[in-house]
Design an enzyme around this catalytic site. Sequence first.
Site, PDB file in Angstrom:
ATOM      1  N   SER A 197      16.158 -36.131-123.607  1.00 45.24           N
ATOM      2  CA  SER A 197      17.283 -37.172-123.039  1.00 45.24           C
ATOM      3  C   SER A 197      16.707 -38.112-122.137  1.00 45.24           C
ATOM      4  O   SER A 197      15.738 -37.906-121.328  1.00 45.24           O
ATOM      5  CB  SER A 197      18.378 -36.112-122.228  1.00 45.24           C
ATOM      6  N   THR A 236      26.226 -48.790-135.004  1.00 46.24           N
ATOM      7  CA  THR A 236      25.066 -49.967-134.776  1.00 46.24           C
ATOM      8  C   THR A 236      24.259 -49.186-133.438  1.00 46.24           C
ATOM      9  O   THR A 236      24.967 -48.590-132.355  1.00 46.24           O
ATOM     10  CB  THR A 236      25.904 -51.127-134.132  1.00 46.24           C
ATOM     11  N   CYS A 321      26.602 -29.207-114.139  1.00 49.62           N
ATOM     12  CA  CYS A 321      27.380 -28.911-115.075  1.00 49.62           C
ATOM     13  C   CYS A 321      28.466 -27.831-114.638  1.00 49.62           C
ATOM     14  O   CYS A 321      29.205 -27.351-115.346  1.00 49.62           O
ATOM     15  CB  CYS A 321      26.947 -28.596-116.450  1.00 49.62           C
TER      16      CYS A 321
END
Length: 375
Positions: A197, A236, A321
């Site tokens: 990431s 895209t 988180c």
Amino acid sequence: MHYLDYAATTPVEPAVAEEMVRVMTEGFGNPSAQYALGRAARDRLEADRQVLARALDCRREQVVFTSCGTEGDNWAIRAALWQNRRVGKHIVTTAVEHSAVLETLRALEGEGYTVTRLRPDSQGNISAAQVLEAVREDTALVTVMLVNNETGNRYPVEEIAAGLRGRPALLHTDAVQGFLKVPFSARTLGADFITVSGHKLGAPKGVGALYIGGRAANTRPLLCGGGQERGLRSGTEATAQIAGFARAVSLWLEQGEERRAHLAWCRDYARQRLGEIEGLTFVGQAQAPHILSVSLPGYPSQNIVTDLGEQGIYVSAGSACHKGKLSHVLSAMGLPKRTAAGTVRLSFGPATTREDIDAAAEALDRHRQMRFPML
Ligand code: PLP
């Protein structure tokens, strides 16, 4: 401000932001367009993919851009299970994975899969033997993270891959925290899927990559549509985010050794400074250079985070988180509740200074002296 939460996210480096603005305002063509502006965008996209391939030590075609680490984890798990759908419905993982993995597996249990979740020891360790013993004839997937986001423990993915050779189970590793902080090569790591990431590395949020290599084949497309990303993930391409990601990775490739040495210095200095605080204990092994978790048993971590935050010192209570819940990682390690509930994580980046660490150590010690233990 003293920002010590780089494992949660990082500031975008100025060179990265400049590159992104250039792509958004000048090189903004659609990579699928046939005219020169589109061709330039396509060439640029492939050059960016090559940067990721160099960092992962793999072929360019083995890198697919995603929107985040969570997407990579979700996709890899489901793609592996689809490829191995005739092998069986058993999955081996650890109890300390990121929720992007654990929640995907929980959803899969509702779809008829069986999951073995391995518990670590009190230091957060899980051995390759433990993982391999749990693998059965019908195991379709083994998913074990490279570096744990709360403890900085590094897991033996290479050994697990070696032990799986000749067996049908595919191997996924979530390397979101390990990528470029703990050097590895996709070739020697041996995993079939590797998730990374951007925003943990000085790139913007909202971009990641998935390595699909090794024995991964016939990968099931994540998104169907215009056929971008070799038909695997239509839509895209987010060219500016991807350019930012590649620029951030390039900076790590150029300066990796110094950066890793600096991170290790930060961790070791923090260990020394925080180690002076009465009653403070270390949590986990902090094998990765950028993560150090400590506990003030009895002092709720939420209060520590709030108190330090009010002084402009940013640390986290376990993973960002979790939002207040007792961390599943610390619970799985079997830590006493007072220790688990008093754990905070400091994590470092290239711009972390001695002053940042001193400020955190002093504030933590003040917190201990001014507040009463509540647990
Ligand atoms: N895996 C690990 C180990 C992480 O630390 C994180 C982010 O905290 C993720 C996955 C999710 O990555 P992203 O925020 O890009 O979705």
